[in-house]
Design a protein around this motif. Structure first.
Motif, PDB file in Angstrom:
ATOM      1  N   GLN A   9      48.616  33.024  37.641  1.00 32.48           N
ATOM      2  CA  GLN A   9      49.618  32.967  38.630  1.00 32.48           C
ATOM      3  C   GLN A   9      50.848  33.494  38.404  1.00 32.48           C
ATOM      4  OE1 GLN A   9      48.218  29.009  39.544  1.00 32.48           O
ATOM      5  NE2 GLN A   9      46.765  29.497  41.199  1.00 32.48           N
TER       6      GLN A   9
ATOM      7  N   ILE B 281      46.376  37.884  39.639  1.00 32.62           N
ATOM      8  CA  ILE B 281      45.285  37.516  40.238  1.00 32.62           C
ATOM      9  C   ILE B 281      44.727  38.407  41.190  1.00 32.62           C
ATOM     10  CG2 ILE B 281      44.163  35.983  42.046  1.00 32.62           C
ATOM     11  CD1 ILE B 281      44.745  34.542  39.517  1.00 32.62           C
TER      12      ILE B 281
ATOM     13  N   SER C  23      41.195  40.457  43.427  1.00 32.99           N
ATOM     14  CA  SER C  23      39.794  39.793  44.132  1.00 32.99           C
ATOM     15  C   SER C  23      38.755  39.581  43.170  1.00 32.99           C
ATOM     16  CB  SER C  23      39.305  40.986  45.146  1.00 32.99           C
ATOM     17  OG  SER C  23      39.204  42.032  44.569  1.00 32.99           O
TER      18      SER C  23
ATOM     19  N   ASN D  80      39.946  36.333  41.152  1.00 34.54           N
ATOM     20  CA  ASN D  80      40.042  35.254  42.289  1.00 34.54           C
ATOM     21  C   ASN D  80      38.707  34.630  42.534  1.00 34.54           C
ATOM     22  OD1 ASN D  80      41.666  33.480  43.790  1.00 34.54           O
ATOM     23  ND2 ASN D  80      41.072  34.623  45.582  1.00 34.54           N
TER      24      ASN D  80
ATOM     25  N   LEU E  71      37.710  30.874  41.602  1.00 37.33           N
ATOM     26  CA  LEU E  71      37.449  30.034  42.647  1.00 37.33           C
ATOM     27  C   LEU E  71      36.011  29.173  42.343  1.00 37.33           C
ATOM     28  CD1 LEU E  71      38.421  31.860  45.893  1.00 37.33           C
ATOM     29  CD2 LEU E  71      39.619  29.822  44.857  1.00 37.33           C
TER      30      LEU E  71
END
Length: 125
Positions: free
Chosen positions: A103, A108, A110, A113, A117
């Motif tokens: 971050q 970051i 896709s 991420n 996540l």
């Protein structure tokens, strides 16, 4: 895990290399991933070059490099369960630290991420 576009991969890798250098760390390609604090080394698996996996594990190993001692290190007696707790705590916080590094460096994307996540943010903090 999928590969990144070469241009994106190189940009992210350059940012991580500069960050590692700012910590006084040397990056060595080998057949595994590890952080060796005594030697000031981060080992990266050369077979994963160009892959999102290398970036994710690089972030994890950098996370180890900036983490504090375990809360459990302060305890006088270290049972097997306490030793296991230290390992779990250190591994989890290295992933969380890796997220913060990503971050901070604004890397970051896709692919990262989705993984973060699923495995770090949703399962923990």
């Amino acid at each position: 895990m999928t590969n990144m576009e070469p241009r994106v991969y190189k940009r992210i890798l350059n940012k991580l290399n500069r960050y590692a250098k700012s910590l006084g760390l040397e990056i060595v390609y080998s057949d595994s991933y590890a952080y060796a604090p005594e030697e000031g080394l981060i080992l990266l698996n050369e077979k994963d070059q160009g892959a999102s996996k290398l970036i994710l594990y690089y972030l994890h190993e950098l996370g180890h490099a900036i983490q504090s001692d375990s809360y459990f290190h302060k305890l006088k007696y270290k049972t097997l369960n306490i030793k296991r707790s230290i390992i779990l705590e250190q591994e989890y916080t290295a992933w969380v630290n890796g997220v913060h590094i990503a971050q901070d460096l604004k890397i970051i994307n896709s692919i990262l991420n989705e993984y973060l996540l699923e495995w770090v943010i949703v399962t923990g903090k």
